[in-house]
Design an enzyme around this catalytic site. Structure first.
Site, mmCIF file in Angstrom:
data_model
loop_
_atom_site.group_PDB
_atom_site.id
_atom_site.type_symbol
_atom_site.label_atom_id
_atom_site.label_comp_id
_atom_site.label_asym_id
_atom_site.label_seq_id
_atom_site.Cartn_x
_atom_site.Cartn_y
_atom_site.Cartn_z
ATOM 1 N N ARG A 223 0.965 -1.291 0.184
ATOM 2 C CA ARG A 223 -0.048 0.006 -0.077
ATOM 3 C C ARG A 223 0.993 1.396 0.014
ATOM 4 O O ARG A 223 1.963 1.107 0.568
ATOM 5 C CB ARG A 223 -0.625 -0.010 1.365
ATOM 6 C CG ARG A 223 -2.133 -0.748 1.251
ATOM 7 C CD ARG A 223 -3.231 -0.444 0.102
ATOM 8 N NE ARG A 223 -4.247 -1.049 -0.203
ATOM 9 C CZ ARG A 223 -4.476 -2.002 -0.911
ATOM 10 N NH1 ARG A 223 -3.493 -2.330 -1.896
ATOM 11 N NH2 ARG A 223 -5.728 -2.752 -0.907
ATOM 12 N N HIS A 271 -0.830 0.387 -10.108
ATOM 13 C CA HIS A 271 -1.669 -0.597 -9.239
ATOM 14 C C HIS A 271 -2.071 -1.990 -10.132
ATOM 15 O O HIS A 271 -3.314 -2.505 -10.204
ATOM 16 C CB HIS A 271 -2.833 -0.033 -8.562
ATOM 17 C CG HIS A 271 -3.458 -0.887 -7.206
ATOM 18 N ND1 HIS A 271 -3.687 -0.163 -6.166
ATOM 19 C CD2 HIS A 271 -3.443 -2.178 -7.076
ATOM 20 C CE1 HIS A 271 -4.292 -0.989 -5.184
ATOM 21 N NE2 HIS A 271 -4.037 -2.189 -5.657
#
Ligand code: NDP
Length: 308
Positions: A223, A271
């Site tokens: 993250r 991502h």
């Protein structure tokens, strides 16, 4: 018929409908996936961030919420949710992450870049063997554990770090603050596969980045919030961190003006390290609902206190 609501984005329903129907059939659950249930009839919600459902109180018969992503930081503090929450552990998601991580570790381990760009020409730089390269993986869960083991299978010297003590064959497993310092100081290549929780937020700050060996490479498919961006940029500018391959960011999409885009020692991927695959994830959801209906404990239940 068990009323199940797919609140994981209308745009995903087409990709999920068949795998879910098939998976429920295979485990013997008679699911009603008609999607026109009254809230007070719904027994399970298949969920994703950004869902139209934010207030769970009208779902008075709800027994569990099944998140289709591995990360759950978007829902753990939802006070209207009073039933168990599960996260996704999907063989396809894990496979994808193992491929992303091993690929990017090998890129840096083998020093591929200057040969790909032609910058080095005929200047032989024979890379060391993996057995002489130390890689550290922070987070030894479904994804970090699988990546650590895949790297160990390639002969890397792998150190892993988790919250609680752990044993994984072929991995030096550490935990706690002291374990973190040891894990970071061994990290020629560092992989971040921790969840975002209050405890892991900006874990990689000035002090912790300073513990890394000079020239270390950082790979973050965990993250964005795990890293203090300004500290990482300073470490990249000084060369203390040799390269950062970043898949996740504080703000996504990564804003066009963010210095990561133009930094010569940063690789940005949008991502894409891995994602939940309906074909392999639907059976996990079906099995969990089968278990709930049979009065068995759910798999992959989130500890909302710990945040993952
Ligand atoms: P898991 O919950 O299975 O594992 C989490 C790991 O992190 C565990 O080993 C846990 O320790 C450790 N951990 C958590 N908090 C701490 C802490 N405070 N200190 C030390 N260790 C800690 O998660 P997954 O492996 O399934 O997923 C990890 C993350 O990967 C997700 O949360 C998500 O953010 C990210 N992800 C990114 C994707 C991408 O495409 N970029 C795709 C999918 C996921 P312990 O074992 O002791 O509990």
């Amino acid at each position: 018929m068990i009323p199940i609501l797919f609140a994981a984005g209308a745009e995903r329903w087409d990709a999920w409908r068949d795998p879910l129907e098939r998976s429920f059939r295979e485990v013997g659950v008679t699911a009603d996936l008609s999607q026109d249930h009254a809230p007070d009839a719904v027994r399970y919600i298949v969920y994703a961030p950004g869902s139209e459902v934010q207030d769970f109180r009208p779902f008075t018969e709800l027994r569990a919420v099944l998140n289709i992503w591995a990360g759950v930081e978007h829902i753990t503090d939802n006070e209207t949710l009073a039933v168990p929450l599960t996260r996704m552990v999907d063989p396809g998601l894990t496979e994808g992450m193992v491929e992303y991580v091993t690929g990017h570790v090998l890129r840096h381990h083998l020093g591929m870049d200057p040969y790909i760009t032609g910058a080095l020409g005929w200047e032989p730089r024979v890379p060391p063997l993996a057995r002489n390269r130390s890689v550290t993986v922070l987070g030894l869960g479904a994804l970090g554990g699988a990546c650590a083991q895949a790297l160990a299978a390639l002969n890397f010297r792998v150190t892993g770090w988790s919250r609680r003590p752990k044993e994984l064959p072929g991995i030096r497993c550490l935990h706690g603050e002291e374990g973190l310092t040891e894990a970071l100081s061994a990290a020629e290549i560092l992989v971040l596969l921790l969840p975002r929780t209050p405890e892991t937020e900006e874990l990689m700050n000035v002090e912790r980045l300073a513990v890394l060996p000079d020239g270390a490479v950082l790979i973050n498919p965990g993250r964005g919030a795990l890293i203090e961006d300004a500290a990482l940029l300073a470490a990249l500018d000084s060369g203390h961190v040799g390269h950062a391959t970043l898949d996740v960011f504080h703000t996504e999409p990564l804003p066009a003006e963010h210095p990561f885009w133009s930094h010569p020692s940063v690789t940005v991927t949008p991502h894409i390290a891995s994602e939940t695959r309906p074909e392999t994830a639907a059976p996990v959801i079906a099995e969990n609902i089968r278990r709930a209906e049979a009065g068995l404990p759910l798999l992959h239940v989130v500890d909302r206190q710990a945040g993952y």
